[in-house]
Write a protein that holds these residues in place. Structure first.
Motif, PDB file in Angstrom:
ATOM      1  N   ILE A  20       0.847  -1.202   0.000  1.00 17.13           N
ATOM      2  CA  ILE A  20       0.000   0.000   0.000  1.00 17.13           C
ATOM      3  C   ILE A  20       0.880   1.249   0.000  1.00 17.13           C
ATOM      4  CG2 ILE A  20      -1.700   1.321   1.314  1.00 17.13           C
ATOM      5  CD1 ILE A  20      -2.804  -1.393   2.299  1.00 17.13           C
ATOM      6  N   ARG A  21       1.937   1.226   0.806  1.00 19.97           N
ATOM      7  CA  ARG A  21       2.857   2.359   0.867  1.00 19.97           C
ATOM      8  C   ARG A  21       3.464   2.635  -0.509  1.00 19.97           C
ATOM      9  NH1 ARG A  21       5.791   0.599   4.780  1.00 19.97           N
ATOM     10  NH2 ARG A  21       7.500  -0.198   3.547  1.00 19.97           N
ATOM     11  N   ASP A  22       3.919   1.586  -1.199  1.00 20.76           N
ATOM     12  CA  ASP A  22       4.513   1.761  -2.525  1.00 20.76           C
ATOM     13  C   ASP A  22       3.497   2.318  -3.523  1.00 20.76           C
ATOM     14  OD1 ASP A  22       6.903   0.798  -1.507  1.00 20.76           O
ATOM     15  OD2 ASP A  22       6.715  -1.185  -2.439  1.00 20.76           O
ATOM     16  N   LEU A  23       2.268   1.821  -3.474  1.00 19.57           N
ATOM     17  CA  LEU A  23       1.210   2.314  -4.361  1.00 19.57           C
ATOM     18  C   LEU A  23       0.939   3.792  -4.105  1.00 19.57           C
ATOM     19  CD1 LEU A  23      -1.183   1.935  -6.376  1.00 19.57           C
ATOM     20  CD2 LEU A  23      -2.576   1.360  -4.370  1.00 19.57           C
ATOM     21  N   ILE A  24       0.847   4.166  -2.832  1.00 17.17           N
ATOM     22  CA  ILE A  24       0.551   5.560  -2.490  1.00 17.17           C
ATOM     23  C   ILE A  24       1.704   6.476  -2.906  1.00 17.17           C
ATOM     24  CG2 ILE A  24       0.181   7.162  -0.573  1.00 17.17           C
ATOM     25  CD1 ILE A  24      -1.417   4.906   0.805  1.00 17.17           C
ATOM     26  N   VAL A  25       2.933   6.052  -2.676  1.00 17.84           N
ATOM     27  CA  VAL A  25       4.081   6.862  -3.105  1.00 17.84           C
ATOM     28  C   VAL A  25       4.007   7.098  -4.604  1.00 17.84           C
ATOM     29  CG1 VAL A  25       6.591   6.865  -3.418  1.00 17.84           C
ATOM     30  CG2 VAL A  25       5.607   6.253  -1.198  1.00 17.84           C
ATOM     31  N   PHE A  26       3.757   6.047  -5.380  1.00 17.47           N
ATOM     32  CA  PHE A  26       3.647   6.179  -6.830  1.00 17.47           C
ATOM     33  C   PHE A  26       2.542   7.172  -7.199  1.00 17.47           C
ATOM     34  CE2 PHE A  26       1.811   4.916 -10.902  1.00 17.47           C
ATOM     35  CZ  PHE A  26       2.939   4.978 -11.714  1.00 17.47           C
ATOM     36  N   ALA A  27       1.377   7.049  -6.564  1.00 14.70           N
ATOM     37  CA  ALA A  27       0.242   7.927  -6.877  1.00 14.70           C
ATOM     38  C   ALA A  27       0.552   9.381  -6.515  1.00 14.70           C
ATOM     39  CB  ALA A  27      -1.009   7.453  -6.144  1.00 14.70           C
ATOM     40  N   LEU A  28       1.184   9.596  -5.375  1.00 11.33           N
ATOM     41  CA  LEU A  28       1.514  10.961  -4.954  1.00 11.33           C
ATOM     42  C   LEU A  28       2.580  11.581  -5.852  1.00 11.33           C
ATOM     43  CD1 LEU A  28       1.531  10.474  -1.085  1.00 11.33           C
ATOM     44  CD2 LEU A  28      -0.235  11.619  -2.465  1.00 11.33           C
ATOM     45  N   GLU A  29       3.566  10.793  -6.228  1.00 13.20           N
ATOM     46  CA  GLU A  29       4.581  11.296  -7.155  1.00 13.20           C
ATOM     47  C   GLU A  29       3.967  11.607  -8.511  1.00 13.20           C
ATOM     48  OE1 GLU A  29       7.641   8.293  -6.873  1.00 13.20           O
ATOM     49  OE2 GLU A  29       8.609   9.335  -5.182  1.00 13.20           O
ATOM     50  N   ASP A  30       2.943  10.848  -8.897  1.00 10.56           N
ATOM     51  CA  ASP A  30       2.216  11.112 -10.137  1.00 10.56           C
ATOM     52  C   ASP A  30       1.535  12.479 -10.091  1.00 10.56           C
ATOM     53  OD1 ASP A  30       1.360  10.201 -12.752  1.00 10.56           O
ATOM     54  OD2 ASP A  30      -0.648   9.969 -11.887  1.00 10.56           O
ATOM     55  N   LEU A  31       1.183  12.939  -8.885  1.00 12.58           N
ATOM     56  CA  LEU A  31       0.597  14.269  -8.709  1.00 12.58           C
ATOM     57  C   LEU A  31       1.671  15.361  -8.689  1.00 12.58           C
ATOM     58  CD1 LEU A  31      -2.083  13.604  -5.943  1.00 12.58           C
ATOM     59  CD2 LEU A  31      -2.489  14.078  -8.367  1.00 12.58           C
ATOM     60  N   GLY A  32       2.929  14.962  -8.745  1.00 11.08           N
ATOM     61  CA  GLY A  32       4.017  15.922  -8.717  1.00 11.08           C
ATOM     62  C   GLY A  32       4.564  16.200  -7.342  1.00 11.08           C
ATOM     63  N   ALA A  33       4.194  15.387  -6.361  1.00  6.00           N
ATOM     64  CA  ALA A  33       4.623  15.602  -4.986  1.00  6.00           C
ATOM     65  C   ALA A  33       5.994  14.991  -4.723  1.00  6.00           C
ATOM     66  CB  ALA A  33       3.606  14.995  -4.019  1.00  6.00           C
ATOM     67  N   THR A  34       6.673  15.571  -3.752  1.00  8.67           N
ATOM     68  CA  THR A  34       7.859  14.970  -3.164  1.00  8.67           C
ATOM     69  C   THR A  34       7.368  14.233  -1.924  1.00  8.67           C
ATOM     70  OG1 THR A  34       9.222  16.794  -3.935  1.00  8.67           O
ATOM     71  CG2 THR A  34      10.107  15.454  -2.138  1.00  8.67           C
ATOM     72  N   VAL A  35       7.725  12.951  -1.803  1.00  6.07           N
ATOM     73  CA  VAL A  35       7.152  12.105  -0.756  1.00  6.07           C
ATOM     74  C   VAL A  35       8.242  11.513   0.121  1.00  6.07           C
ATOM     75  CG1 VAL A  35       5.685  10.098  -0.293  1.00  6.07           C
ATOM     76  CG2 VAL A  35       5.286  11.482  -2.343  1.00  6.07           C
ATOM     77  N   LYS A  36       8.009  11.563   1.417  1.00  6.26           N
ATOM     78  CA  LYS A  36       8.806  10.793   2.376  1.00  6.26           C
ATOM     79  C   LYS A  36       7.853   9.779   2.983  1.00  6.26           C
ATOM     80  CE  LYS A  36      11.654  10.905   6.518  1.00  6.26           C
ATOM     81  NZ  LYS A  36      12.893  10.333   6.027  1.00  6.26           N
ATOM     82  N   ALA A  37       8.189   8.509   2.845  1.00  4.51           N
ATOM     83  CA  ALA A  37       7.333   7.440   3.353  1.00  4.51           C
ATOM     84  C   ALA A  37       8.017   6.743   4.515  1.00  4.51           C
ATOM     85  CB  ALA A  37       7.033   6.436   2.239  1.00  4.51           C
ATOM     86  N   VAL A  38       7.259   6.580   5.613  1.00  7.41           N
ATOM     87  CA  VAL A  38       7.749   5.868   6.788  1.00  7.41           C
ATOM     88  C   VAL A  38       6.705   4.831   7.201  1.00  7.41           C
ATOM     89  CG1 VAL A  38       9.172   7.804   7.557  1.00  7.41           C
ATOM     90  CG2 VAL A  38       6.828   7.594   8.400  1.00  7.41           C
TER      91      VAL A  38
END
Length: 128
Positions: free
Chosen positions: A16-34
């Motif tokens: 789920i974390r990997d999917l969300i990171v991909f989706a957020l980066e698709d929006l142009g976001a910089t993501v830190k996932a923990v």
């Protein structure tokens, strides 16, 4: 040109974390996932964040709802999205302005909730 939103993601389930990171980066976001709310609390101190997206149930001393309250106290203008598949665990109120995203969610629901929170921040404009 608007700057990319900085999003802190707290999710202990790797897929789920990997999917969300991909989706957020698709929006142009910089993501830190923990993985845990405890790690999320430490990350709140490291940078200014546009949005905190947290699952409620994560391992550790803090849960995601407690983290959301602490994030709001630290940075009242930060967007907050709280996710959970355990709806009964959310009898407690959310911080002001926070949105609840029940699991499972569709990608359309996900994008709608994230973009609505980011749109409250003047630096974010959704991709066309």
């Amino acid at each position: 040109m608007a700057r990319a939103p900085h999003i802190l993601l707290v999710e202990d389930e790797r897929m789920i974390r990997d999917l969300i990171v991909f989706a957020l980066e698709d929006l142009g976001a910089t993501v830190k996932a923990v993985e845990t709310a405890d790690e999320g609390l430490a990350a709140l101190e490291q940078a200014p964040w546009s949005l905190l997206l947290t699952d409620v149930q994560t391992p550790g001393e803090l849960d995601g709802l407690q983290l959301a309250w602490r994030a709001q106290a630290r940075s009242p203008d930060m967007g907050l999205v709280v996710m959970s598949g355990y709806h009964g665990g959310l009898n407690a109120p959310l911080p002001d302005g926070a949105l609840f995203l029940p699991k499972p969610w569709s990608m359309d629901q996900f994008y709608q909730v994230i973009e609505s929170q980011l749109a409250r921040r003047s630096a974010y404009r959704p991709a066309a």
